[in-house]
Design an enzyme around this catalytic site. Structure first.
Site, PDB file in Angstrom:
ATOM      1  N   GLU A  98       0.876  -1.164   0.000  1.00 24.54           N
ATOM      2  CA  GLU A  98       0.000   0.000   0.000  1.00 24.54           C
ATOM      3  C   GLU A  98       0.915   1.215   0.000  1.00 24.54           C
ATOM      4  OE1 GLU A  98      -3.453   0.129   0.189  1.00 24.54           O
ATOM      5  OE2 GLU A  98      -3.584  -2.052  -0.029  1.00 24.54           O
ATOM      6  N   CYS A 119      -2.238   9.139   2.684  1.00 25.93           N
ATOM      7  CA  CYS A 119      -1.854   8.620   1.368  1.00 25.93           C
ATOM      8  C   CYS A 119      -2.909   8.892   0.302  1.00 25.93           C
ATOM      9  CB  CYS A 119      -1.570   7.132   1.444  1.00 25.93           C
ATOM     10  SG  CYS A 119      -2.904   6.174   2.173  1.00 25.93           S
TER      11      CYS A 119
END
Lengths: 469, 408
Positions: free
Chosen positions: B212, B246
């Site tokens: 990720e 993010c």
């Protein structure tokens, strides 16, 4: 080697043009592929025979049949597979559209092995095309006739920029692996599998590795030995033992060992013609790299038509020796010879009443109980390994899913802003309490039912509008 | 290898079959719920100390979202572990064909510093529910949270099957030499690419990975949209956790006209959220470390500062900032910002915005704002990203039925 860069660059430009996005285009390419397999069947079968000395009916049933089956299935199901998949929503997203959209990844690399040289490049190709990708195919140079036929035929039927075929050996493959792909599917052995994954890591490219292993076969004392041994014999000696999911070795109680050998021998002797065929196939040209050192004692030897004792010489492996108990680890690479050996597990086969126990207490890519190999042919089952036998899976819809990006999509509208106020600063305990109510599920949704949930949502919205609006 | 013993211990526990029964997994998951309840105050304090995380934000992102996942899992795990029966063909008509969900074995979870509890717990919940043993490595950048997790979490979980290890860069490199059965990594997309390092280490053992990472998440704002609502949602997504998210909208693409309209709307939203002096707002965070602070500050010389721009090195404070007229060649457009700075890049129209997005690496998220659903759908269909949210930011990750992940 600029050639690789150019080929991949052209495929990427072709992908970026967007022409392989539409379902119509993808189905048209798959139908062209189907025509190719039908019209050029003779050429394909001849190539496979030249490489592996497989007879016509064997080559057809091992390689062509499943390609056709997969093409028919994929052409039929593609529209439903490619459709957006709606997901369950919660109180916060009740008014929104939420779904997973399967999208193409981009440029896919498929590296095929030599043992089923046509099947194992075509099968993944079908899924990759169906998912809307450009595909670079690299058939195994060891099965050179099949590689040549694939390289010649594919551009005659498919878009040559989107689906180029690259031929060559280790240097070409190494150069190819330096390029950037969006997914790599490799079928082969664990050693090269590690090299492929390390090369993929440089570009953060996801991989599907279909590797091998020593697939154990457990035979329980209380089972129909004649049937069991017939099925095992079929699976073991299929393609002269050169099958990643062949039963690699047998595990059984000492009391039935001799009966197992008798049954296998009886099955083998049923067709002498078949044996002659095997002998020829055993002499087929496979490079010496793939031959493991054969220095271990044998318990039994079945010396067959024209056979000799096993030795380290590749050309003499036409004797089939059976191991029924394996005293020590011998082979580090997986066996593709019609001999039985030891180690990592791709598939577990077993013949017994204790099926559930074996499934629960072992780990493997897949399992067939009371038969061998057959789980490969059911396309609704994902075909793949675990640990040293690989990662990822494909076949049927699983191919489509492997070669797709499953993009999460949430579409809200610009109204109902008051609902958002609970998450905007300045913070307050009241807002936290509301967030807890809306996000956490203090009750089991199944008990509550959707209607009550909707009602609660409406009540919550109204109360919040009054509080914060 | 300093971690070989620990990894073998976990593997032995795995092989003993202890984590297989559903009751065991459920008991461990329920213990995680108790950790979140009993240690809530400690979590809020530790994250506040580490990076000035506002309590309001931490409640939402660290506690509530983790509990949301936990509840979802507890509600569904007994269904999800069941064998999945598949359609059969003629040859297998009389047979039983199903997919059995097996655990992988020993899973390694490496967590980042920006949502230090959430990004350990959410993957951990999945790994436990699937029947694995887990080794957790929290981020060394958030020292207080790392200590809290290392000291408190093992007391809630079965120490045979679950462990927490604290490690810096050197130690983590040694940790990765061991064989794991799965590695789950959340971290940076910026250089050096730790994702590549992890995948290369995993390749040596043929270990599957989930990475990720991040990216520059574009946010397209069309000319037909409710400007004030859009500004609020974009500002919220950008300045949450002082921009260290993010999936935060990294930059805005819009027409010159829209830039002019957005500016006062963004100013108003920022004031609404943080008051006239965000530095004094208890709801605005700080940058996690000095190195990151200096990196973000260096990006401020892009375009012109239209809102904010103030910084304070001692506090690691960077004001909620909007940069106008930013050029693609400016520093702010060269890397993921990961800070409370929102550049606006002017484009002529939607087509140019889509081309701009497609000329760049595929991001973790793409946002599009428009009252016209056709516009939103065009952006969605003609681009590629991990996830997509139309007319809002960040929210697609709160829906547990949507898969969260990246691409490229």
């Amino acid at each position: 080697m600029e050639r690789m860069q150019q080929v991949v660059g052209r495929a990427r430009a072709a992908f970026n043009s967007g022409r392989c996005r539409s379902l119509e285009f993808r189905i048209q390419q798959l139908k062209a592929l189907k025509r190719m397999v039908q019209e050029k069947e003779e050429e394909i079968v001849a190539a496979i025979k030249a490489d592996l000395h497989k007879s016509g009916p064997s080559a057809y049933s091992h390689e062509i049949l499943y390609v056709m089956q997969d093409l028919i299935l994929t052409i039929d199901k593609l529209p439903s597979w490619a459709a957006p998949r709606p997901v369950k929503r919660d109180l916060l997203t009740m008014r929104d559209e939420a779904y997973v959209s399967p999208e193409p990844l981009g440029v896919v690399l498929i590296m095929g092995p030599w043992n089923y040289p046509f099947l194992l490049v075509m099968h993944p190709l079908i899924g990759a095309i169906a998912a809307g990708n450009a595909v670079v195919m690299k058939p195994s140079e060891i099965a050179e006739n099949t590689a040549r036929v694939v390289a010649d035929l594919l551009p005659q039927y498919l878009d040559p920029e989107l689906y180029p075929v690259v031929t060559g050996g280790v240097p070409e493959t190494t150069e190819l692996l330096k390029q950037r792909f969006d997914h790599i599917l490799y079928t082969g052995n664990s050693t090269v599998g590690k090299i492929v994954m390390a090369a993929a890591a440089k570009h953060l490219t996801p991989v599907t590795l279909e590797l091998g292993g020593k697939s154990p076969c457990y035979i329980d004392k209380d089972c129909d030995l004649a049937t069991a041994c017939r099925r095992i014999t079929w699976g073991k000696y299929l393609n002269c033992g050169q099958t990643c999911i062949a039963p690699d070795y047998i595990l059984c109680d000492p009391s039935i060992q001799s009966k197992v050998v008798e049954n296998i021998k009886a099955t083998l002797q049923v067709s002498v013609e078949f044996l002659v065929q095997w002998e020829l196939e055993a002499r087929s040209q496979i490079s010496s790299f793939h031959i493991p050192p054969l220095n271990f004692p044998t318990f039994f030897e079945l010396t067959l038509h024209g056979g000799a004792r096993p030795s380290c010489q590749p050309e003499e492996v036409n004797t089939m020796a059976c191991w029924l108990r394996v005293p020590h680890a011998v082979l580090l690479s997986y066996t593709v010879w019609p001999l039985l050996g030891l180690c990592n597990i791709l598939f577990v086969f077993f013949f017994c009443q204790l099926i559930e126990r074996v499934i629960s207490e072992t780990s493997s890519g897949g399992v067939t109980a009371n038969d061998v190999v057959m789980h490969f042919f059911l396309s609704t089952l994902p075909f793949g390994g675990v640990g040293n036998s690989g990662m990822g899976a494909y076949h049927g819809k699983h191919s489509f899913d492997t070669f797709s990006h499953h993009r999460a999509c949430l579409i809200k509208d610009l109204k109902m802003e008051f609902m958002n106020k609970l998450r905007y600063p300045p913070g307050s305990q009241k807002k936290v309490d509301w967030a807890k109510f809306l996000l956490l599920k203090p009750f089991n949704k199944r008990q509550t039912g959707l209607v009550i949930l909707a009602l609660l949502g409406i009540v919550a919205a109204v109360v919040m509008k009054v509080s914060f609006g | 290898n300093p971690y070989a013993g620990l990894v073998s211990r976990l593997r032995a526990a795995w092989l003993s079959g202890k984590t297989r029964p559903l009751e065991y997994r459920v008991a461990q998951l329920e213990a995680l719920g108790r950790f979140l309840d009993e240690k809530k105050q400690d979590i809020l304090e530790a994250t506040a100390l580490d990076m000035g995380k506002p309590h309001f934000e931490a409640e939402f992102s660290e506690i509530l979202l983790s509990k949301n996942e936990l509840h979802e899992m507890l509600n569904n795990v007994s269904d999800w572990v069941k064998d999945e029966y598949v359609d059969k063909n003629l040859v297998t008509r009389l047979d039983s064909a199903f997919i059995r969900k097996d655990p992988y074995g020993v899973v390694l979870i490496i967590a980042p510093w920006n949502y230090p509890i959430h990004l350990i717990l959410v993957p951990l919940i999945g790994a436990i529910a699937a029947g694995n043993c887990v080794l957790i490595k929290p981020s060394e950048a958030t020292v207080n949270t790392e200590t809290l997790v290392a000291e408190a979490l093992p007391n809630y979980l079965d120490k045979d099957c679950f462990a927490v290890v604290t490690a810096g860069v050197q130690e983590t490199t040694r940790l990765l030499e061991n064989k794991f059965d799965y590695i789950f990594y959340t971290g940076t997309s910026r250089s050096p690419s730790v994702g590549r390092i992890i995948m290369t280490a995993a390749a040596k053992h043929l270990t599957p990975v989930t990475l990720e990472l991040g990216g520059k998440n574009p946010c397209y704002v069309s000319d037909t949209c409710d400007v004030q609502n859009t500004a609020r949602r974009v500002a919220w997504g950008r300045f949450f956790n002082a921009g260290q998210t993010c999936i935060a909208p990294d930059y805005v693409l819009c027409s010159l006209e829209m830039q002019e309209k957005l500016m006062p709307a963004l100013r108003e939203a920022i004031t609404e959220f943080f008051g006239s002096n965000p530095r004094e707002s208890p709801d605005f965070g700080r940058i996690v470390g000095d190195k990151q602070f200096r990196r973000i500050r260096a990006l401020l010389c892009s375009g012109r500062v239209a809102i904010g721009g103030q910084t304070d090195e001692k506090e690691r404070y960077i004001a909620p900032t909007v940069l106008a007229d930013v050029l693609p060649s400016d520093p702010a457009m060269q890397e993921e910002i990961f800070g409370p700075v929102l550049p606006i890049v002017v484009v002529a129209n939607m087509d140019e915005a889509i081309d701009f997005i497609n000329a760049r690496p595929r991001p973790l998220a793409i946002y599009a704002f428009s009252c016209d659903s056709k516009v939103v759908n065009q952006v969605l269909e003609r681009t590629s990203s991990g996830g997509f949210c139309g007319n809002d930011t960040l929210m697609h990750v709160t829906l547990t039925s949507l898969p969260f992940g990246g691409i490229g």
